[in-house]
Structure formats: structure tokens, C-alpha cells
Design a protein around this motif. Structure first.
Motif, PDB file in Angstrom:
ATOM      1  N   ASN A  70       0.835  -1.207   0.000  1.00 48.14           N
ATOM      2  CA  ASN A  70       0.000   0.000   0.000  1.00 48.14           C
ATOM      3  C   ASN A  70       0.869   1.255   0.000  1.00 48.14           C
ATOM      4  O   ASN A  70       0.586   2.224   0.721  1.00 48.14           O
ATOM      5  CB  ASN A  70      -0.959  -0.008   1.195  1.00 48.14           C
ATOM      6  CG  ASN A  70      -2.136   0.925   0.998  1.00 48.14           C
ATOM      7  OD1 ASN A  70      -2.445   1.315  -0.125  1.00 48.14           O
ATOM      8  ND2 ASN A  70      -2.785   1.289   2.087  1.00 48.14           N
ATOM      9  N   ASP A 115      -7.142  -3.849   8.657  1.00 52.18           N
ATOM     10  CA  ASP A 115      -6.046  -4.090   7.709  1.00 52.18           C
ATOM     11  C   ASP A 115      -5.573  -5.548   7.732  1.00 52.18           C
ATOM     12  O   ASP A 115      -4.430  -5.843   7.397  1.00 52.18           O
ATOM     13  CB  ASP A 115      -4.869  -3.148   7.978  1.00 52.18           C
ATOM     14  CG  ASP A 115      -4.235  -3.363   9.347  1.00 52.18           C
ATOM     15  OD1 ASP A 115      -4.837  -4.080  10.176  1.00 52.18           O
ATOM     16  OD2 ASP A 115      -3.148  -2.816   9.584  1.00 52.18           O
ATOM     17  N   GLU A 118      -3.840  -6.533   4.513  1.00 50.67           N
ATOM     18  CA  GLU A 118      -2.442  -6.116   4.402  1.00 50.67           C
ATOM     19  C   GLU A 118      -1.550  -7.006   5.247  1.00 50.67           C
ATOM     20  O   GLU A 118      -0.432  -7.353   4.848  1.00 50.67           O
ATOM     21  CB  GLU A 118      -2.282  -4.663   4.844  1.00 50.67           C
ATOM     22  CG  GLU A 118      -2.829  -3.641   3.871  1.00 50.67           C
ATOM     23  CD  GLU A 118      -2.467  -2.232   4.281  1.00 50.67           C
ATOM     24  OE1 GLU A 118      -1.366  -2.019   4.826  1.00 50.67           O
ATOM     25  OE2 GLU A 118      -3.297  -1.325   4.062  1.00 50.67           O
ATOM     26  N   GLN A 185     -11.945  -2.557   0.061  1.00 51.16           N
ATOM     27  CA  GLN A 185     -11.885  -2.329  -1.379  1.00 51.16           C
ATOM     28  C   GLN A 185     -10.459  -2.095  -1.878  1.00 51.16           C
ATOM     29  O   GLN A 185     -10.215  -2.140  -3.082  1.00 51.16           O
ATOM     30  CB  GLN A 185     -12.779  -1.147  -1.749  1.00 51.16           C
ATOM     31  CG  GLN A 185     -14.255  -1.421  -1.519  1.00 51.16           C
ATOM     32  CD  GLN A 185     -15.141  -0.310  -2.048  1.00 51.16           C
ATOM     33  OE1 GLN A 185     -14.658   0.743  -2.457  1.00 51.16           O
ATOM     34  NE2 GLN A 185     -16.443  -0.546  -2.044  1.00 51.16           N
ATOM     35  N   ASN A 186      -9.534  -1.831  -0.971  1.00 54.22           N
ATOM     36  CA  ASN A 186      -8.146  -1.585  -1.362  1.00 54.22           C
ATOM     37  C   ASN A 186      -7.313  -2.868  -1.434  1.00 54.22           C
ATOM     38  O   ASN A 186      -6.152  -2.834  -1.828  1.00 54.22           O
ATOM     39  CB  ASN A 186      -7.506  -0.607  -0.365  1.00 54.22           C
ATOM     40  CG  ASN A 186      -6.263   0.056  -0.919  1.00 54.22           C
ATOM     41  OD1 ASN A 186      -6.225   0.414  -2.090  1.00 54.22           O
ATOM     42  ND2 ASN A 186      -5.248   0.224  -0.088  1.00 54.22           N
ATOM     43  N   LYS A 189      -5.643  -3.858  -4.821  1.00 56.54           N
ATOM     44  CA  LYS A 189      -4.506  -2.995  -5.150  1.00 56.54           C
ATOM     45  C   LYS A 189      -3.276  -3.402  -4.341  1.00 56.54           C
ATOM     46  O   LYS A 189      -2.162  -3.450  -4.866  1.00 56.54           O
ATOM     47  CB  LYS A 189      -4.854  -1.529  -4.896  1.00 56.54           C
ATOM     48  CG  LYS A 189      -3.705  -0.561  -5.168  1.00 56.54           C
ATOM     49  CD  LYS A 189      -4.114   0.866  -4.880  1.00 56.54           C
ATOM     50  CE  LYS A 189      -2.934   1.834  -5.145  1.00 56.54           C
ATOM     51  NZ  LYS A 189      -1.802   1.607  -4.237  1.00 56.54           N
ATOM     52  N   CYS A 190      -3.490  -3.692  -3.064  1.00 55.48           N
ATOM     53  CA  CYS A 190      -2.372  -4.082  -2.206  1.00 55.48           C
ATOM     54  C   CYS A 190      -1.763  -5.401  -2.642  1.00 55.48           C
ATOM     55  O   CYS A 190      -0.569  -5.640  -2.450  1.00 55.48           O
ATOM     56  CB  CYS A 190      -2.827  -4.182  -0.751  1.00 55.48           C
ATOM     57  SG  CYS A 190      -3.295  -2.605   0.004  1.00 55.48           S
TER      58      CYS A 190
END
Length: 268
Positions: A70, A115, A118, A185-186, A189-190
């Protein structure tokens, strides 16, 4: 035939409280090692692990790398300890932000960490980078728990050209324990890294929940094991629909069946 088997565990007893996951995290590597196979075992260094009691110590030669997730650098710290009763050495993936200052998958109020996605990505990449540094080449990579669910995706994409993993077969175990909240939603991308491209993730929902995480693991695994008597609804059926080799719940006497399943996967 003796195999080299990498176990990527979410939990291992006695470092964390006994649970279905943590007991299997300890008992399976021990049983497979006792059958003459060479193993390596990894888990996160959760914040509730007592380092003094567990006799953990940092491995300086393996630590020091930064992983970018991220758009932020996160230092990778590797620690090690041994379970004396079973002669199993455990490598711990640590980071102050993701693990040391946290509980496990939920916080003090029982809520999933926002998170967690992540954290799973950092753990997966941390394990794979450390195995590379060890110059050890596993024939089988066995992932147990949602924390290792992105490992199959990375091994078959971002790390597919790495000599340590180019020929590895991947087995994922399905358990009853599940996340309550989605990974945000991220998350997609991560996940992007090297050849782990965004277009490979288009088939999955943007709100990446536990079921989507399970489907991702199944899609990039060479074999699936139903490790609990009951698992998250739909994932076993999904594995069957993908024609992925599946070992049904073997019960308490699992070691022989797991070993035979490894051989089956390696022969495919």
C-alpha cells in the motif's frame, strides 16, 4: 520418498492458545517430520506471544528487508524458536505495525482488524522472501489458515520464476474458523506485486471477503484438504467445481492420509 515440505501456519501451539488451527499447526509438521520428511515451519509473530517464555530470538541475517505494501515500507523481522518436545523449529514473521503491537485476527473488543488483508500480504511475502534467503527449495507448500491464503496466488504469479518455488506444489487446508469482516476495497490494489497483476483478480468481488479469499487460494492451489469436519459453506463445492484434487476430512488419524495426498499431488 522423503520430501521437503514448507508449512505456512496461521497459529501454532504452544505459542498461542490451543485451537483447532494451532493444534494442527503443531501436530502436522511434527507427524510429517517423524515420517522422515524435511520440513520448515512459519507463523506470524502475533502480539500475544510471550517471547521470553517461548525463547524467541531475532535472526539478524534474515531480517532487515523492507516490503512495500500500500505504498508504504514495512520492515521485515525474522525470529526463531524451537518446540523442545517435538524438535520443531519455528520461524516467526514479525513487524511492529502489523504484529508486535496487535493481538491475532481480532482486537481487544473482538473486532476484525481493518487491515487484516495487508497483514496477510505482508506475512505471505515475508515467508517467501525468507525461504529464498534460506536457499531451501520446498517440493510442497502447505498453507493452513486464512493468513496464508494469498501464498498460492503469489507462488504461481509473482514468484513463479524463483528457483525456490518454480516446481513447488501447493496444498491449502480449509478450516471452520473464518473472518467476520471483508478485507476492504483496497485489498486488490495491495495484492499487486510483480506478475501478480490486477487483471488476474477481476473475477473476484471488489469487497474481498473470507469466501473470496478462499476462492483465490483454491484457484492457485494444486490440492485442497478439508481440515475441519465443517468448513466455510461453499468452499468445498467450489474446489470440486474447479476439479482441484480434494482430500475429505480425514478425522483425527490424519498423518498417513496427508502424506499420501502429498504424494498424489507431486505425481500429478
Amino acid at each position: 520418498m522423503a520430501r521437503k515440505i514448507l508449512f505456512i501456519n496461521q497459529e501454532i501451539s504452544p505459542y498461542v492458545p490451543d485451537s483447532e488451527l494451532s493444534l494442527m499447526g503443531r501436530e502436522l509438521p511434527q507427524a510429517i517430520q517423524e515420517k522422515g520428511h524435511e520440513i520448515r515451519t512459519f507463523m506470524p509473530k502475533w502480539g500475544n506471544i510471550n517471547e521470553r517464555r517461548g525463547q524467541l530470538h531475532e535472526v539478524i541475517r534474515l531480517s532487515g528487508m523492507n516490503l512495500i505494501i500500500n505504498d508504504t515500507d514495512h520492515p521485515l523481522i525474522i525470529k526463531v524458536a524451537s518446540i523442545q518436545s517435538s524438535r520443531i523449529q519455528v520461524y516467526f514473521i514479525d513487524n511492529d505495525d502489523y504484529f508486535t503491537k496487535r493481538q491475532m485476527d481480532v482486537d481487544e473488543t473482538g473486532e476484525d482488524y481493518p487491515d487484516n488483508g495487508e497483514r496477510a500480504i505482508f506475512f505471505a511475502r515475508g515467508v517467501l522472501e525468507t525461504v529464498k534467503k534460506l536457499r531451501w527449495v520446498p517440493e510442497i507448500i502447505h498453507c493452513q489458515g486464512w493468513m496464508g491464503a494469498v501464498v498460492p496466488f503469489y507462488v504461481k504469479t509473482a514468484y513463479k520464476e524463483e528457483p525456490s518455488f518454480a516446481n513447488a506444489k501447493i496444498v491449502t487446508s480449509l478450516f471452520s474458523k473464518a473472518l467476520k469482516k471483508d478485507l476492504g476495497q483496497n485489498f486488490k490494489k495491495c495484492l499487486e506485486f510483480r506478475d501478480a497483476k490486477a487483471d488476474l483478480l477481476e473475477k473476484y468481488d471488489d469487497n474481498f471477503g473470507f469466501e473470496e479469499l478462499g476462492k483465490l487460494a483454491i484457484d492457485y492451489s494444486d490440492g485442497i484438504i478439508q481440515a475441519s469436519e465443517t468448513v466455510y459453506p461453499g468452499l468445498v463445492d467450489y474446489a470440486k467445481s474447479c476439479n482441484v484434487p480434494l482430500l475429505d476430512y480425514p478425522g483425527e488419524q490424519f498423518a498417513d492420509q496427508y502424506e499420501a495426498f502429498y504424494e498424489r499431488i507431486c505425481q500429478d
